[in-house]
Design a protein around this motif. Structure first.
Motif, mmCIF file in Angstrom:
data_model
loop_
_atom_site.group_PDB
_atom_site.id
_atom_site.type_symbol
_atom_site.label_atom_id
_atom_site.label_comp_id
_atom_site.label_asym_id
_atom_site.label_seq_id
_atom_site.Cartn_x
_atom_site.Cartn_y
_atom_site.Cartn_z
ATOM 1 N N TYR A 1 89.291 31.083 -54.899
ATOM 2 C CA TYR A 1 88.385 31.722 -55.530
ATOM 3 C C TYR A 1 88.248 33.086 -55.178
ATOM 4 O O TYR A 1 88.156 34.038 -56.289
ATOM 5 N N PHE A 2 88.351 33.423 -53.869
ATOM 6 C CA PHE A 2 88.089 34.857 -53.469
ATOM 7 C C PHE A 2 89.299 35.646 -53.709
ATOM 8 O O PHE A 2 89.233 36.865 -54.056
ATOM 9 N N PHE B 1 87.548 21.398 -67.061
ATOM 10 C CA PHE B 1 88.773 20.959 -66.348
ATOM 11 C C PHE B 1 88.380 19.840 -65.248
ATOM 12 O O PHE B 1 89.371 18.899 -65.131
ATOM 13 N N PRO B 2 87.789 20.058 -64.239
ATOM 14 C CA PRO B 2 87.385 19.019 -63.186
ATOM 15 C C PRO B 2 86.866 17.675 -63.666
ATOM 16 O O PRO B 2 87.403 16.736 -63.124
ATOM 17 N N ILE C 1 92.202 17.660 -58.180
ATOM 18 C CA ILE C 1 92.629 18.923 -57.332
ATOM 19 C C ILE C 1 92.794 19.982 -58.049
ATOM 20 O O ILE C 1 92.230 21.146 -58.332
ATOM 21 N N GLY C 2 93.810 19.630 -59.252
ATOM 22 C CA GLY C 2 94.032 20.622 -60.035
ATOM 23 C C GLY C 2 93.067 21.073 -61.063
ATOM 24 O O GLY C 2 92.928 22.514 -61.361
ATOM 25 N N GLY C 3 92.261 20.373 -61.416
ATOM 26 C CA GLY C 3 90.927 20.809 -62.289
ATOM 27 C C GLY C 3 89.949 21.635 -61.499
ATOM 28 O O GLY C 3 89.529 22.792 -62.079
ATOM 29 N N LEU C 4 89.919 21.200 -60.222
ATOM 30 C CA LEU C 4 88.959 22.153 -59.287
ATOM 31 C C LEU C 4 89.812 23.492 -59.040
ATOM 32 O O LEU C 4 88.985 24.575 -58.986
ATOM 33 N N VAL D 1 91.988 25.016 -60.838
ATOM 34 C CA VAL D 1 91.880 25.861 -61.965
ATOM 35 C C VAL D 1 90.444 26.436 -62.508
ATOM 36 O O VAL D 1 90.151 27.444 -62.689
ATOM 37 N N LEU D 2 89.369 25.492 -62.258
ATOM 38 C CA LEU D 2 87.824 26.060 -62.177
ATOM 39 C C LEU D 2 87.657 27.076 -61.438
ATOM 40 O O LEU D 2 87.057 28.373 -61.760
#
Length: 410
Positions: A52-53, A89-90, A103-106, A108-109
């Protein structure tokens, strides 16, 4: 009452903020719960914040020039539409039933949110002078800032109640709907500018980037306010690490006592908004708010009982809006209007960088500083420059009064 006081455009922005902040806060809570449920790993929690950061800070550092050449209202509503889609996505990852899908959805989000949040925050900050009267800027900044704080307090409780009745992953659909409603609210704001994206080239981008940072550093008042706000954000980063051990270990408090402690600041912030509406808007009240807010951290150094900790946290919440809202309004008023979006992004970059530095300071094993001493230090970092600028402001006012008297007598 609100409609009579503020413009329709501001009300649309404010409602959009309320809705999206709730959706974002609810989604943020579910992110951690869902990831830990599937992985049982604290390390993955760190990775989630990292993705995120890091892209967010990099993009914010290099994208500032573009913000001078976009239609702010259009960009804001498009960002909310993209965020709305990203929360699915998640949800889709969960339906896949695999750890990779979750994990992939999170990831990407988080990447999408991290890239869009600084752009949205910079543009909404720079839009306020276009949709508010100048004399209302302190109040509109206070209202928006207070809304964000209150949502951080209200959203966890409402989300917990929702989880009693609906499955965890369905919250993502609710968050998605919230951002869609925010988009619809922002769509009510008429375009106040007709800027179009310029013909970009590497040379033009670099020239614009340099010009923006040079302008920022050539405006000492904006630089000073950004520095002072950065010390507050640094302190916020420190408290994100320290507040739980302070209540649970230092004061031997229960989980419910920590929950009350964590809610004191946003509740105090709402009270501070009301207080600010009753006070004179000037540099004296602004710096008094900064000094008082910083002093609330120093008082935690001496605390021996949880009720006093609640009281001082509430006090900090009441006082900090006196500084935050007025300093934001001064920035919006004094920054060159044609570069306000870019300078807002530069300001936000400094604020966002100092929070992780505060987290690093509080959690570093190399710095063996007690929890209480850390509160004392961060409070001192805020109070000392606040006192200095308060005194210089007071001296300036006294000098102005003397000059007026001399002028009248002559």
């Amino acid at each position: 009452m609100i409609k009579k006081r503020y413009s329709n455009s501001f009300i649309s922005l404010w409602i959009g903020e309320i809705i999206s902040e709730f959706g974002g806060a609810a989604g943020g809570i579910i992110n951690g719960l869902l990831l830990y449920e599937f992985t049982g790993s604290k390390e993955w929690m760190g990775v989630l914040w990292f993705v995120y950061f890091l892209p967010s800070l990099i993009l914010q550092g290099i994208s500032a020039p573009f913000l001078n050449h976009v239609i702010k209202e259009k960009m804001l509503k498009n960002i909310q539409l993209i965020r709305s889609g990203s929360y699915l996505f998640p949800f889709i990852g969960y339906l896949s039933g695999t750890e990779l899908g979750i994990i992939g959805g999170l990831v990407v989000l988080q990447i999408i949110l991290g890239l869009l949040q600084p752009i949205y925050a910079s543009l909404s900050f720079s839009l306020l002078p276009d949709i508010s009267e100048e004399k209302q800027l302190v109040q509109t900044n206070s209202l928006l800032d207070g809304t964000i704080r209150l949502m951080s307090f209200i959203a966890p409780g409402i989300t917990s109640l929702l989880l009693l009745f609906i499955p965890l992953h369905v919250i993502y659909v609710i968050s998605s709907i919230m951002f869609l409603l925010s988009y619809l609210s922002l769509a009510q704001i008429p375009y106040s500018s007709t800027n179009r994206v310029a013909t970009w080239s590497k040379k033009f981008w670099w020239k614009e980037l340099q010009a923006g940072y040079e302008t920022f550093f050539q405006l000492p008042e904006l630089l000073r306010l950004t520095f002072l706000s950065s010390t507050v954000q640094f302190a916020v980063g420190v408290t994100m690490v320290l507040n739980v051990p302070f209540i649970r270990s230092e004061l031997n408090g229960q989980a419910w006592e920590y929950a009350i402690f964590s809610g004191m600041f946003p509740v105090g912030y709402a009270l501070g908004m009301v207080l600010l509406s009753k006070l004179a808007k000037n540099n004296i009240t602004m710096y008094l708010g900064l000094i008082g807010g910083g002093f609330s951290f120093i008082l935690l150094y001496f605390v021996e009982s949880i009720p006093f900790a609640w009281t001082f946290e509430l006090l900090g919440g009441v006082l900090f809006p006196l500084y935050n809202s007025q300093s934001a309004a001064i920035f919006q008023q004094k920054a060159p209007r044609e570069r306000l979006s870019q300078l807002s992004s530069v300001r936000l970059l400094f604020l966002r960088v100092t929070m992780p530095l505060g987290i690093l300071f509080a959690s570093s094993p190399l710095l063996e500083i007690s929890t209480r001493l850390s509160y004392l230090l961060i409070g001192t970092f805020i109070v000392l420059p606040g006192i200095y600028y308060f005194i210089t402001t007071l001296i300036g006012y006294v000098s102005e009064l003397k000059e007026k008297k001399v002028t009248k007598t002559s």
